[in-house]
Structures are given as structure tokens and as C-alpha cells.
Design a protein around this motif. Sequence first.
Motif, PDB file in Angstrom:
ATOM      1  N   MET A  89      46.314  77.311  69.929  1.00 28.34           N
ATOM      2  CA  MET A  89      45.835  76.090  70.577  1.00 28.34           C
ATOM      3  C   MET A  89      45.658  74.962  69.559  1.00 28.34           C
ATOM      4  N   LYS A  90      45.109  75.302  68.393  1.00 30.19           N
ATOM      5  CA  LYS A  90      44.939  74.281  67.351  1.00 30.19           C
ATOM      6  C   LYS A  90      46.288  73.736  66.895  1.00 30.19           C
ATOM      7  N   LEU A  91      47.250  74.655  66.732  1.00 30.35           N
ATOM      8  CA  LEU A  91      48.583  74.235  66.324  1.00 30.35           C
ATOM      9  C   LEU A  91      49.227  73.368  67.413  1.00 30.35           C
ATOM     10  N   HIS A  92      48.993  73.773  68.656  1.00 26.61           N
ATOM     11  CA  HIS A  92      49.530  73.000  69.782  1.00 26.61           C
ATOM     12  C   HIS A  92      48.943  71.589  69.790  1.00 26.61           C
ATOM     13  N   HIS A  93      47.617  71.501  69.619  1.00 24.38           N
ATOM     14  CA  HIS A  93      46.965  70.182  69.613  1.00 24.38           C
ATOM     15  C   HIS A  93      47.458  69.333  68.446  1.00 24.38           C
ATOM     16  N   ARG A  94      47.692  69.996  67.299  1.00 22.46           N
ATOM     17  CA  ARG A  94      48.175  69.252  66.134  1.00 22.46           C
ATOM     18  C   ARG A  94      49.586  68.725  66.385  1.00 22.46           C
ATOM     19  N   ILE A  95      50.413  69.545  67.012  1.00 13.67           N
ATOM     20  CA  ILE A  95      51.780  69.108  67.331  1.00 13.67           C
ATOM     21  C   ILE A  95      51.744  67.936  68.306  1.00 13.67           C
ATOM     22  N   VAL A  96      50.871  68.052  69.320  1.00 13.22           N
ATOM     23  CA  VAL A  96      50.737  66.966  70.301  1.00 13.22           C
ATOM     24  C   VAL A  96      50.249  65.694  69.612  1.00 13.22           C
ATOM     25  N   ASP A  97      49.258  65.858  68.730  1.00 11.07           N
ATOM     26  CA  ASP A  97      48.748  64.686  67.985  1.00 11.07           C
ATOM     27  C   ASP A  97      49.849  64.051  67.149  1.00 11.07           C
ATOM     28  N   ASN A  98      50.653  64.913  66.502  1.00 11.54           N
ATOM     29  CA  ASN A  98      51.758  64.389  65.686  1.00 11.54           C
ATOM     30  C   ASN A  98      52.751  63.603  66.538  1.00 11.54           C
ATOM     31  N   LEU A  99      53.048  64.133  67.716  1.00  9.19           N
ATOM     32  CA  LEU A  99      53.978  63.433  68.612  1.00  9.19           C
ATOM     33  C   LEU A  99      53.390  62.106  69.059  1.00  9.19           C
ATOM     34  N   MET A 117      45.514  52.909  62.372  1.00  8.52           N
ATOM     35  CA  MET A 117      46.004  54.052  63.139  1.00  8.52           C
ATOM     36  C   MET A 117      46.522  55.145  62.207  1.00  8.52           C
ATOM     37  N   ILE A 118      47.285  54.751  61.198  1.00 12.14           N
ATOM     38  CA  ILE A 118      47.824  55.713  60.242  1.00 12.14           C
ATOM     39  C   ILE A 118      46.684  56.451  59.528  1.00 12.14           C
ATOM     40  N   LEU A 119      45.724  55.684  59.033  1.00 11.26           N
ATOM     41  CA  LEU A 119      44.633  56.275  58.259  1.00 11.26           C
ATOM     42  C   LEU A 119      43.751  57.177  59.122  1.00 11.26           C
ATOM     43  N   THR A 120      43.463  56.737  60.322  1.00 15.95           N
ATOM     44  CA  THR A 120      42.642  57.548  61.229  1.00 15.95           C
ATOM     45  C   THR A 120      43.304  58.890  61.503  1.00 15.95           C
ATOM     46  N   PHE A 121      44.601  58.849  61.769  1.00 14.77           N
ATOM     47  CA  PHE A 121      45.310  60.085  62.093  1.00 14.77           C
ATOM     48  C   PHE A 121      45.380  61.027  60.896  1.00 14.77           C
ATOM     49  N   LEU A 122      45.663  60.500  59.717  1.00 14.19           N
ATOM     50  CA  LEU A 122      45.765  61.348  58.528  1.00 14.19           C
ATOM     51  C   LEU A 122      44.418  61.980  58.182  1.00 14.19           C
ATOM     52  N   LEU A 255      53.768  63.401  57.194  1.00  9.76           N
ATOM     53  CA  LEU A 255      53.282  62.274  57.991  1.00  9.76           C
ATOM     54  C   LEU A 255      53.331  60.965  57.215  1.00  9.76           C
ATOM     55  N   SER A 256      53.185  61.035  55.902  1.00 11.11           N
ATOM     56  CA  SER A 256      53.239  59.794  55.118  1.00 11.11           C
ATOM     57  C   SER A 256      54.650  59.215  55.126  1.00 11.11           C
ATOM     58  N   THR A 257      55.661  60.070  55.245  1.00 11.04           N
ATOM     59  CA  THR A 257      57.034  59.580  55.374  1.00 11.04           C
ATOM     60  C   THR A 257      57.203  58.825  56.681  1.00 11.04           C
ATOM     61  N   LEU A 258      56.656  59.410  57.756  1.00 12.42           N
ATOM     62  CA  LEU A 258      56.688  58.736  59.054  1.00 12.42           C
ATOM     63  C   LEU A 258      55.936  57.407  58.976  1.00 12.42           C
ATOM     64  N   ALA A 259      54.777  57.443  58.307  1.00  9.83           N
ATOM     65  CA  ALA A 259      53.993  56.208  58.155  1.00  9.83           C
ATOM     66  C   ALA A 259      54.752  55.178  57.335  1.00  9.83           C
TER      67      ALA A 259
END
Length: 574
Positions: A89-99, A117-122, A255-259
Motif C-alpha cells: 500500500m505504501k509503495l502504491h501510494h508512493r507511485i500514485v504520488d509520483n504520477l 510543489m517540487i520541494l513539498t513533494f521531495l 525525481l530531481s531529474t523530473l523536476a
Amino acid sequence: QINSAKVHTYSTVHDLESITKELKDPFILFVYNEDLDMNSNSAVNSDFIFIIDYETEFEQISNNIFKIDGERLNSFSIGTILSLTEMNMKLHHRIVDNLEIGINLTVEKDPGKLYNMILTFLRKATGAEAGTLYLMSEDREKIYFVCSQNSLFDTRMIEKKEVPFNKESLVGFVCHTGDVLNIPDAYAIPENSPYHFNKEIDKKMNYKTESIITVPMKTNSGDIVGAVQLLNKKKSPDAEAEPFSKFDELVLKSLSTLAAVSVENNRLLIETETLLNNMIISSVKAIEQRDPATKGHSLRVSALLVALLKKIAESKKFIDFKLDQQTLKSAETAALLHDFGKVGVREKILMKEERFYPDQLEALKWRLKYITASVKDKNRKQEIQDIRNFTDILYDLNRPAPYSEEQKSLILRVQDLTYNIDGIKVPVLTDLEKSYLAIRAGTLNDEERKDMEKHVLYSFELLNSIDWPFDLKNVPGIAASHHEKLDGSGYPHHRDSSSLGVVERAMGIVDIYDALTAKDRPYKKAMPPEIALKIIQSEVDKGKLDKDVFEIFLKEKDSIDKEVQKKLKDKKFN
């Protein structure tokens, strides 16, 4: 109680439904095969379903439904299943958050919101208590931080300043080398290390930095555009800080690459918009160079329109009118370019300041002198005197001002006179010259006015040929509407109230107002605002202009004028 989970048992299906109906937290359902109803409340609301059967192997039926052997079910196996599903579930939530962050980063245009937004998410992804986002200058010679967050205090207290671009600072080192710095204890960095931690900020903020990780923001091409620095990884707000893990490094690098790509795209977007805005302002200046008589008109109309639309949006009469950023920018751009079509109007018409063109006036003057010198017929003595009088006031008649009754009478007496001189028929006035003297207002005769009116059609055609961004696709239509009327008597497309929106109606009013009150037109004097408003009111009474929009313009005029003056002074357009 098994591990950290509270376990409820049931005896009957009725018990099962009663228990699950009261649960508010997420739950996992272990249910006998014969008790399972996929349409029941317990099945619908559960995160995972484990169907208990016998003499069966472990089987995954769907994403969240599994079959297990009841003979092997005990507290240990249940605890193991709970731990695995919790991780799942944690992995699922993390994947959803990443998306979600990926989607949000691609659509957010405001730089400040994007950086936060970038900083909050990281921070959320790693459990960091605080963090700072750094960006490099376009020439890659400076580093400056643009966003800082700390859950313990208002980070706006931190003075934003440039960071030296050298390897001595953690951020400088990372931006120079492209390496990740994952430091368990910021105060235990070896003295001989090429980089050092700046303890002064901790002292200033009365804060203790312990674990610290700094990750470069690299684009897909490997270009470093900045860095993210996170502080004090914690499992909970009250927990002790712990080092960032290798998994945190992996997550942050990804995620920093995406950012980085989002930041670079945002920078390119801003540069593109700036270029477009500069081209728009340059186009306005080009129009003014071609038609100096209306210099400043487009800027004033744009400022007036924006100020009026804001007041309209606040009015209860226009409750359905939504003034979003897209509408406002489209309106402002259209107002700036509404006279763009003047580039297609003949220059001599644009520059005409009096009824006659200078060369035509000189030709008429010499022809009149030729007539008075050549005609000796005593029976036409009075006519020749009228022509002399007409010649004497010719320059007065040329000015774009109303005629006196005496001047009107003199024009009527001489305009149709013709003389035969040496076998050649010589008229006092040609048909073209008569059309100039027939001009009641302004400096253009009917044919010239029709040519001038074509500038609106030219504006539409020229602007419509541009591949505008989606949020500016309405610019050509709005720009071409400033001479349209609610009763369909305007031009060029004879639109009426059924197709003219709030923006078009407001633009029609402010365009007329500025044209009447402008002080920079050599062919007419500036009209006092109160007289201009009376003229507009007469057009409203005739059903040509919008009554409600004009009432707001009248009511809020002082406030609108102040906003317009400020905008013109600050030169903040588009």
C-alpha cells in the motif's frame, strides 16, 4: 492485535457486515469462500481480500484479491501478510504520488508554485523536515535559492541570497561535480573535505541540522540546472533525525531529474512568453511609427480595457462573467493589437492632417490664381471676386474645423463654376476637391474613410494568420470587434448583440472614449471627458453600445483612471 494492526473476528456474515460498516480506517478482509459476497459492504470497501479455502495453493485472482490455504493460516502468517500488504500500500501510494507530481509539474506555469510543489513533494517522499531548492543562472555562473521550507518555522524569515558557485559549499560542490552528497551528520564533515557546511544559518534560526542530502537537478541531456537540499530525515515530527537512505538517494535522483526538466521547460515557457510579449509591444510601436497621430492609443485602450473588465467581474450584473487569467491576457493582447491592420492602410491616409493633401492644396491655389488672372469678362466680375475671396480663406477651409455660415455660402457659390480659357475648360473645383470640402468631421472624405475602416479587416486577417497559443486563440476575433455595434451597424463583420461578448462590448466603449479624449491627434483637439461620455451615452441610448457595461465605466471611472495611469507609468503590459 497482530503487529500494529487491530484484528476483528466474525462468526456470521451478519457480524462481518456490522463490523466493517463501523470501520473508518482502511482494512483487509480475511473471509471464508462461502461467506464472500463481492457486492457486500465488506468486500466493496476493503483494500485487500484474502479468500480462505482448503486444500488450495496461494493464488492471486486480481490486483487486490488473493486465495490462501486455511490450513496454513495462523497469527504469524497473518502478521506476514499484513506487513507485506502494508508495504504494498505504501509503495502504491508512493507511485500514485509520483504520477500526480509528474502531472502537476507538467501543467504548472507559475514558477513560485512550481518550486514549492517540487520541494513539498521531495520532502514528503523522503520524510525530510526541511529543504531548499536552488537554481543556477542561465549562464551557469551563479547559484541562488528560490524556495525554502521548514516545518518548524516560517521560512520566509530566511534571507534569500546568492550562493557562491564554488566547491566549498555543499550546493556548489554538487552543481560543479554532478555528484550526490548524502551526509549523516552535517557537523561531522572532515576538516580536509573540499566542501563545508555553513553553520551560520543554524545559529541565526536557532535550528540544528543533522542529516543532510544534496542532489543535483539534471536534465535528460545531463545539463545541471540547480540542486535540491533536504535536511533532517524523520519518521515523525517528534522523532530523532536519522540519515537519508540509499533508497532516498535513488528516489531523489529520479525525481530531481523530473523536476529539472520541469524547471527548464518552465524557463523556456517564460522565455517564449516574454519573446511573444516583446514582439507584441514591438508591433504596437511599429503601428505608432506608421500612424504617429494615434501614438499611445493602443496602450491606453489596453489599460482601460483591463481595468474595466476587472470592475465588470466584480459587478453583480455580470455574475456569469468569469475573468480568468486566459480571458484577461487575451483581452489585453487583442487591445494592444486592435489597430495592427493599419500597416495595410495607405500611409498618406494615415498621415493626413487636413482636408487637402499639401500638393493638392498648392495645385488648387495656383489654378484659382490662373483663373482670376485669365478671365476678363466684366459680366463675371462678381464670380471672380468670389474666387479671390475663396482663395484668401483656402487655408482656413483646409483645417478640420466646422465652417461658418459665410464660408458655407462662399463654397456653394464657387464650387460649380467653370471657365473656358484658351479653348480649355477649367473648373474652379474638381469632384475630388469638392469631396474634401464636403468633409464635416475629421480629414477624410468618404472614399478615404472606407479605406481607413478596412484596417479592422486587415487586423483580423493578419492576426488570424498567426498560429496563436491555445490561451490566446480568441485574440483575432476580439481585436476585430472594436468597431462593431450591438445593432449590427458596425464593421467589418456587422456582428450584433447575439455574438458580441462582454470583452468585445467593453472594448468598443473604451476605444471610442480614448479616441475622443486623446490629446495626441493633430487633426482634432482633445475632447473633455464629460463631453466624450455624453457622446458615448447617446450611442448607448441608440442601442449601439452596452448600457450595463457603460454604467460600470461611469461609476468606476475614477478608480479605472488611477489604475490606467499606474499601468502606463509602470509600463507593465501583457
